[in-house]
Design a protein around this motif. Structure first.
Motif, short mmCIF file in Angstrom:
data_model
loop_
_atom_site.label_atom_id
_atom_site.label_comp_id
_atom_site.label_asym_id
_atom_site.label_seq_id
_atom_site.Cartn_x
_atom_site.Cartn_y
_atom_site.Cartn_z
N GLU A 198 0.83 -1.21 0.00
CA GLU A 198 0.00 0.00 0.00
C GLU A 198 0.87 1.26 0.00
O GLU A 198 0.54 2.25 -0.65
N LEU A 199 1.98 1.20 0.73
CA LEU A 199 2.88 2.34 0.78
C LEU A 199 3.45 2.64 -0.60
O LEU A 199 3.55 3.79 -1.01
N GLN A 200 3.79 1.59 -1.32
CA GLN A 200 4.32 1.78 -2.67
C GLN A 200 3.25 2.35 -3.59
O GLN A 200 3.54 3.21 -4.43
N ALA A 251 -6.54 11.82 -6.94
CA ALA A 251 -5.84 10.60 -7.33
C ALA A 251 -5.77 9.61 -6.18
O ALA A 251 -5.94 8.39 -6.38
N ILE A 252 -5.54 10.09 -4.97
CA ILE A 252 -5.51 9.22 -3.78
C ILE A 252 -6.88 8.60 -3.55
O ILE A 252 -7.01 7.40 -3.28
N GLU A 253 -7.92 9.42 -3.67
CA GLU A 253 -9.28 8.90 -3.49
C GLU A 253 -9.58 7.81 -4.50
O GLU A 253 -10.15 6.77 -4.15
N ASP A 254 -9.20 8.02 -5.75
CA ASP A 254 -9.42 7.01 -6.80
C ASP A 254 -8.62 5.74 -6.53
O ASP A 254 -9.14 4.63 -6.62
N GLU A 255 -7.35 5.91 -6.20
CA GLU A 255 -6.45 4.76 -6.00
C GLU A 255 -6.88 3.89 -4.83
O GLU A 255 -6.80 2.67 -4.89
N PHE A 256 -7.35 4.52 -3.76
CA PHE A 256 -7.67 3.77 -2.54
C PHE A 256 -9.16 3.65 -2.27
O PHE A 256 -9.57 3.14 -1.22
N ARG A 299 -1.04 8.85 7.52
CA ARG A 299 -1.83 8.90 8.75
C ARG A 299 -3.32 9.07 8.43
O ARG A 299 -4.17 8.36 8.97
N ILE A 300 -3.63 9.99 7.54
CA ILE A 300 -5.03 10.25 7.19
C ILE A 300 -5.66 9.03 6.53
O ILE A 300 -6.78 8.65 6.87
N LEU A 301 -4.97 8.40 5.62
CA LEU A 301 -5.53 7.22 4.96
C LEU A 301 -5.77 6.09 5.95
O LEU A 301 -6.70 5.30 5.78
N GLY A 302 -4.96 6.02 6.99
CA GLY A 302 -5.19 5.03 8.04
C GLY A 302 -6.56 5.20 8.69
O GLY A 302 -7.21 4.23 9.05
N LYS A 303 -7.01 6.44 8.81
CA LYS A 303 -8.34 6.72 9.36
C LYS A 303 -9.44 6.15 8.48
O LYS A 303 -10.54 5.88 8.95
N TYR A 304 -9.14 5.98 7.20
CA TYR A 304 -10.13 5.49 6.23
C TYR A 304 -9.95 3.99 5.96
O TYR A 304 -10.51 3.48 5.00
N VAL A 310 -7.10 2.23 5.30
CA VAL A 310 -5.97 1.76 4.47
C VAL A 310 -4.87 1.30 5.43
O VAL A 310 -4.41 2.06 6.26
N ASP A 311 -4.50 0.03 5.29
CA ASP A 311 -3.51 -0.57 6.20
C ASP A 311 -2.13 -0.59 5.56
O ASP A 311 -1.89 -1.35 4.63
#
Length: 80
Positions: free
Chosen positions: A2-4, A44-49, A69-74, A76-77
């Motif tokens: 996910e980080l990549q 782009a982040i919203e689309d990708e994840f 950090r923010i994506l973790g709230k949604y 994304v691990d």
């Protein structure tokens, strides 16, 4: 993994070279990450994840680390 994906999303949205380091990138540290590019990056982040990032989080997404950090709230691990 996910980080990549997030790194590649940053590079693509900000029109950075494929090997550009982004882990320490901060908003407006790079000429390509201005306010317009920020909105493209968020989209782009919203689309990708497959997430919808709320307004406060869009405003607070001031660095690559903050995006993690923010994506973790949604849900994304990044540890997987």
């Amino acid at each position: 993994m996910e980080l990549q994906r997030l790194r590649e999303t940053f590079r693509t949205a900000l029109d950075l070279p494929a090997d550009a380091p982004v882990d320490d990138l901060h908003y407006q540290d790079n000429d390509k990450w201005d306010s317009l590019a920020h909105m493209s990056l968020v989209a782009a982040i919203e689309d990708e994840f497959s997430v919808m990032i709320d307004t406060d989080d869009v405003i607070n997404m001031s660095s690559f680390a903050e995006a993690v950090r923010i994506l973790g709230k949604y849900g994304v691990d990044f540890d997987a």
